[in-house]
Every structure is written in C-alpha cells, then in structure tokens.
Motif scaffolding. Structure first.
Motif, PDB file in Angstrom:
ATOM      1  N   ASN A 255       5.590   2.246  -0.796  1.00 55.20           N
ATOM      2  CA  ASN A 255       4.515   2.500   0.166  1.00 55.20           C
ATOM      3  C   ASN A 255       3.174   2.782  -0.496  1.00 55.20           C
ATOM      4  O   ASN A 255       2.158   2.844   0.174  1.00 55.20           O
ATOM      5  CB  ASN A 255       4.891   3.659   1.102  1.00 55.20           C
ATOM      6  CG  ASN A 255       5.176   4.947   0.335  1.00 55.20           C
ATOM      7  OD1 ASN A 255       5.255   4.947  -0.889  1.00 55.20           O
ATOM      8  ND2 ASN A 255       5.331   6.032   1.070  1.00 55.20           N
ATOM      9  N   ILE A 256       3.156   2.958  -1.812  1.00 50.89           N
ATOM     10  CA  ILE A 256       1.871   3.089  -2.515  1.00 50.89           C
ATOM     11  C   ILE A 256       1.597   1.852  -3.365  1.00 50.89           C
ATOM     12  O   ILE A 256       0.774   1.869  -4.274  1.00 50.89           O
ATOM     13  CB  ILE A 256       1.813   4.372  -3.371  1.00 50.89           C
ATOM     14  CG1 ILE A 256       2.919   4.377  -4.422  1.00 50.89           C
ATOM     15  CG2 ILE A 256       1.864   5.607  -2.499  1.00 50.89           C
ATOM     16  CD1 ILE A 256       2.778   5.530  -5.429  1.00 50.89           C
ATOM     17  N   GLY A 257       2.314   0.770  -3.078  1.00 55.82           N
ATOM     18  CA  GLY A 257       2.058  -0.512  -3.723  1.00 55.82           C
ATOM     19  C   GLY A 257       2.594  -0.644  -5.129  1.00 55.82           C
ATOM     20  O   GLY A 257       2.305  -1.640  -5.806  1.00 55.82           O
ATOM     21  N   SER A 258       3.389   0.297  -5.610  1.00 59.21           N
ATOM     22  CA  SER A 258       3.836   0.250  -6.999  1.00 59.21           C
ATOM     23  C   SER A 258       5.241  -0.337  -7.117  1.00 59.21           C
ATOM     24  O   SER A 258       6.007  -0.371  -6.153  1.00 59.21           O
ATOM     25  CB  SER A 258       3.799   1.651  -7.605  1.00 59.21           C
ATOM     26  OG  SER A 258       4.762   2.478  -6.995  1.00 59.21           O
ATOM     27  N   TYR A 259       5.560  -0.789  -8.334  1.00 59.28           N
ATOM     28  CA  TYR A 259       6.888  -1.317  -8.647  1.00 59.28           C
ATOM     29  C   TYR A 259       7.196  -0.946 -10.097  1.00 59.28           C
ATOM     30  O   TYR A 259       6.305  -0.598 -10.880  1.00 59.28           O
ATOM     31  CB  TYR A 259       6.933  -2.838  -8.478  1.00 59.28           C
ATOM     32  CG  TYR A 259       6.195  -3.577  -9.566  1.00 59.28           C
ATOM     33  CD1 TYR A 259       6.859  -4.073 -10.683  1.00 59.28           C
ATOM     34  CD2 TYR A 259       4.807  -3.738  -9.507  1.00 59.28           C
ATOM     35  CE1 TYR A 259       6.174  -4.718 -11.699  1.00 59.28           C
ATOM     36  CE2 TYR A 259       4.125  -4.382 -10.510  1.00 59.28           C
ATOM     37  CZ  TYR A 259       4.806  -4.868 -11.619  1.00 59.28           C
ATOM     38  OH  TYR A 259       4.130  -5.498 -12.626  1.00 59.28           O
ATOM     39  N   LEU A 260       8.466  -1.036 -10.486  1.00 63.74           N
ATOM     40  CA  LEU A 260       8.859  -0.699 -11.860  1.00 63.74           C
ATOM     41  C   LEU A 260      10.120  -1.466 -12.233  1.00 63.74           C
ATOM     42  O   LEU A 260      11.092  -1.498 -11.471  1.00 63.74           O
ATOM     43  CB  LEU A 260       9.118   0.805 -11.990  1.00 63.74           C
ATOM     44  CG  LEU A 260       9.598   1.287 -13.366  1.00 63.74           C
ATOM     45  CD1 LEU A 260       8.515   1.065 -14.420  1.00 63.74           C
ATOM     46  CD2 LEU A 260       9.996   2.754 -13.314  1.00 63.74           C
TER      47      LEU A 260
END
Length: 569
Positions: A255-260
């Motif tokens: 929901n904050i646009g991040s990925y890992l």
C-alpha cells in the motif's frame, strides 16, 4: 550471527576458487528459507568405486566387498575396513535409488560408514539421504558432529522400498570439519551382516542472499524523478527474472508502493514491472543525477540489475508510471487529405521522441508521451506539396489520455512560365513587351514585361491550364495576335518555356526641309511672299538632281557675306 555466517562463507568461497577444496558449489532451486548450495560432499551416490583394485565378490552377482581405500571419500569403522557395495543387476534384484551403485551398512561386520566434510562454523546445513531394508524392516541412524564425537540427528526404519529423508544441522562454533556417519542399528532378521541399504547422500548449505527492492510511484509531471507530491502506486506486479527471461520470483507492491526480493544470488538479473492497464506508460529512465530517486526500467518495464555479492542490498530499483499521452496530426490541402507527410515530435529538451507519417486519410498519430511540452515539425511534405515550415507546440497533461489534435495545411507546389519575346527576322530578344496570363475561366492571373534580354518570368502558378497573350508590343513592333495555351502539371519540376515573335513596323521617310540662313543685324528683312515662294519652287522635270538648289544656296550665302563686310568696313 548472520554477519559471521556470510563472512565465513565468503572466506570458504575464496578457498574454493584457489583450489584448496575441489568440490563444486552449485545453486539449487529457490526455497522458502533462502538458497541452498550443494555443499562439499563427494561421491554422494557411491558411483566412484575401484572394485578391480580394492574389491572382491561377496558371494553373489554384482555384490562386492571393497576396501575403504577403493570407495572415494568414504570411510568405515568396520574392523575389516570393508564397505559392501551393491550394483544394479545383483542376485536379489534390488535396484539402486540413484545411479548404479548403493551400499549395505551391515557388511562382513557392523560397518558404520562416514565422510568428513569441511564446514563453516555457524552455517546451517540441510542433509538428505535414502534408506531401505533388505529382507524386511531395517533401522539405521544418521550421526553428525566432529570426527571425535557425533550425535544422532535422525533414526529411520524402512521395509523393502526406498525411503527419503532430510533435515537441518547448524554447525557449532569452531567446527570446521564435520563428520556424517550412517550407523546400522538393527535388521529385520537380526543379522549383524545383512541389511540397511543407503544411497544418494546429499548435503546443502542454506544461505540468505542479496536484496533488491524500492518503490513504484505515479509520476505526475512525467520527468522520471520522484517528487514529494507524487503518490505511491500499490498493486503493481513486479517480477525477478534471470538474464534469459525466466521468472524466479514474483510479487506486487504494497500500500506504500514498495516491493522487496530477498535471497538473490550474485550475478546479472532483470526486474520486470507490469503496468496496471493501457492508460499508463513507464516514465523516462535514468533521469537526473540522483540514482536514488529516478526511474530505472525502460519503455518495456525491464531494468537490469547487477548483484555483486551475497551481502548486496540494492534499494534503488524503482519505477515511475505516468499516463499515456497521445497526439494526432491531420494533414490537409484545403479540404483534401494528404498522405505521406512526415512529422518529428520533440520534447522540451529538443530530443525526438516520435515520428509520424500520415496515412491515406491524411492522419497519423503517436502515443506513449509522458506529460510535458512538445513540438511537432513537418520534415517531409507529401509529393507535389510545399512543406509547411511552421512548427506547432502542444502539451500533454497527466490524466488526459485523449489525443491532442493538430491540423497542418499545405499548398500545392507551383510552377513557372518563361516568355521569350523576339524580333521575327533577327531572332533578337525585345524588351518592354507586356504579356498577360489568364486562367482557364478567363481571369487574368498575372502580367509581366520582358526585360532587356527579351525574357519575362511568371512564377507561383498553381497546377492548371493557362492562356498567354501579348498585351503591348515593344516600340516599333506590331503586337502578336498569337495565343499560347500552357499547362502547369501537378508537382512541377521545371519551367515551361514559350516564345513570341513580333514584326517590325514599316515607316515611310519624311522629306528633309531647306535650311533658312540666320538673320543679321542691320539687314533689311526680306519678305518672302507666298507668290515668291511658289515661284522659287520650279516644277521638277528631267533629271532628279539637287544641283540647282545647292548653287542657289551658295549664292545667297555669298551675297550676305559681302553686305556684312561692306557695312563693317
């Protein structure tokens, strides 16, 4: 602890490179706890056995007692020093689990079998092996520890089918050599020399790999650089691929646009982003000087990432997405649509971002334009038309996916007529002749006057048929009554030449008047009456000579001279 593990692993990898350990380290498929590297075990399925030099038949087909020196990497605590090796095609028709060979722990004595392996203190190992009973259910144990002391980590029991087992073992601090021992515990018939088959012994080291990640955001101004007022883009699909395009991992932005992505091995990788739908495009890549805040993927959504080592953490692989701007060009000549016009679309930095060629409807379009200011310039006009050299500026606005419409008008290429005016006899050019050029409907289009060389050039004539006539002739010449019809073709390539010839006007010579002597002061004017004048003009007869007239003139001049001389005297 993780730092110590990785440091030790890197140290051992250096040892592998310089050749102090001959085993190859290979990556296995990705697992839930990271990567598993096949680790430092030799002759894992007992295929490397020197029966010819160290073995002898155990009493049945393809079953051998082999001294431990002939079984590569393995040893035994069996007092005889023998390891019993079975092969496919044996007299009991028992198949190997892997390859052609397997071993029996209960050989010519109680024969625990072991291998010593270099290990990294603190590392986590995964062991695997296969076990089978010979004539019923046999039981064996796996012991792991130092060469001097091992602890049982599992006890397995199997009937006359192969069972497979695996588990984990953490290497204690200071333990650089680890022994794996397979110990026969019991057999179905109670015999100490018959039972407990073992095959396919594997060992892996479990590692946590490198990390790749960052954010996907909505690029409102389309510049490819994150600004504070630009929002994150949740729910965007992101994949980790190898350089052959094979997907290794997949996730979506939160929901904050991040990925890992975690547990990534060193080497070249690709990160592929997928747009939410066709309203969006990827922002310009690698803009500005700050790599921490610019967008990385190309127009296809792929960014190439190098992972230098296992400790690497690359959190700069981010992606900007923006709305898909479009422009449509209409090419006309009046109301007529023109095909084949070529336009260059440049952004505010004067970089060409698209080329458009109009179709048979006079239309052409380009899309994939991020928000910003653009210029459309005609670089090639349609055949037969004059290029429109005036560019048009337009803007793409975020969120507006309707095409910006531009209309360019062109005029047909014009031709020229060169008129040559000549003397009909001498063919010499004549100046000052005036000609008119009329359209097919009789309307005068242009007028032109010949120069001193006899030429008049009439330019900027649209394709069509024209009538040329002479309006005024040069002085001394009669005007030509000829009319010449000329056609300017579509897409004219050369000047049309026409020639007019005029005749010289014939003029009758006038008689030369008799000169009258000038009057002198004191002279009595002589009144010449009309009668006297008539008397002096004698009728002309005979020879047409002017001798008498000449003599009479000389006499008058001489008489006047004598009078003047006497008066002054």
């Amino acid at each position: 602890m993780k730092r110590k593990v990785i440091n030790s692993l890197l140290f051992l990898l250096v040892l592998l490179i310089i050749g102090s350990i001959s085993e190859k380290v290979q990556a296995s498929p990705l697992t839930s706890n990271g990567w598993q590297l096949k680790w430092a075990i030799k002759n894992n399925d007992f295929e490397d056995v020197n029966i010819e030099e160290y073995g002898h038949n155990a009493g049945t087909t393809n079953v051998w007692m082999v001294n431990q020196d002939g079984v590569d990497a393995w040893g035994t605590t069996n007092p005889s020093g023998n390891i019993e090796v079975w092969q496919n095609g044996n007299g009991y028709n028992i198949p190997a689990f892997s390859g052609n060979n397997f071993i029996e722990l209960n050989s010519d004595g109680i024969g625990p079998v072991y291998q010593d392996i270099r290990t990294i203190p603190g590392s986590n190992l995964t062991w695997k092996f296969s076990h089978r009973g010979r004539n019923g259910t046999d039981t064996a144990g796996l012991l792991i520890g130092t060469p001097e002391s091992q602890t049982e980590v599992t006890r397995v029991s199997d009937g006359e089918t192969w069972g497979t087992y695996e588990g984990n073992y953490t290497v204690p601090e200071g333990q650089t050599i680890t022994r794996l021992t397979f110990d026969p515990i019991s057999t179905a018939n109670g015999s100490l020399t018959s039972g407990n088959f073992v095959d396919n012994v594997e060992l892996y080291i479990n590692i946590t790999g490198a990390k790749i990640g960052d954010v996907v955001w909505y690029d409102y101004n389309g510049d490819g650089i994150q600004q504070d007022n630009e929002d994150p883009a949740p729910g965007v699909k992101v994949e980790l691929l190898d350089m052959d395009g094979v997907v290794k991992k997949s996730t979506t932005t939160n929901n904050i646009g991040s990925y890992l992505f975690e547990d990534v091995l060193p080497g070249e990788h690709q990160v592929k982003f997928t747009l939410p739908d066709d309203r969006f495009i990827f922002s310009k890549s690698n803009q500005g000087d700050n790599t921490e805040i610019n967008s990385k993927p190309d127009k296809t959504g792929i960014a190439t990432v190098n992972v230098p080592n296992l400790k690497s953490e690359n959190f700069d692989v981010d992606a900007g997405i923006t709305t898909n701007g479009k422009v449509e060009i209409q090419k006309l000549s009046g109301d007529k649509a023109l095909s084949g016009a070529v336009y260059s679309i440049k952004d505010s930095s004067a970089s060409e971002v698209a080329k458009i060629t109009t179709d048979n409807l006079g239309k052409g379009s380009a899309e994939g334009l991020p928000p910003g200011n653009y210029t459309a310039t005609e670089v090639t006009a349609p055949t037969g038309y004059v290029k429109n050299t005036t560019p048009k500026n337009f803007a793409i606005t975020y969120g507006d996916t309707n095409p910006v419409n531009l209309v360019f008008q062109n005029t047909e290429k014009t031709g020229a007529i060169k008129i040559f005016k000549q003397d009909e006899q001498t063919k010499k050019g004549l100046a000052s002749a005036v000609f008119s050029v009329k359209a097919a409907d009789g309307t005068t289009v242009k007028k032109a006057t010949t120069d001193k060389e006899g030429y008049a050039l009439i330019e900027s004539l649209l394709p069509g048929t024209y009538l040329i006539t002479e309006e005024e002739a040069p002085p001394g010449y009669s005007k030509s009554d000829k009319e010449i019809r000329v056609t300017i073709p579509f897409n004219p390539q050369e000047v049309v030449n026409v020639t007019f010839s005029d005749e010289k006007i014939k003029v009758t010579p006038k008689p030369t008047p008799t000169p009258t002597p000038p009057a002198t002061a004191g002279d009595t004017p002589v009144k010449v009456t009309e009668t006297a004048t008539k008397a002096t003009v004698l009728p002309q007869t005979g020879d047409n000579s002017d001798t008498a007239s000449i003599f009479l003139g000389m006499l008058v001049v001489a008489t006047g001279g004598i009078v003047i001389f006497r008066k002054n005297w």
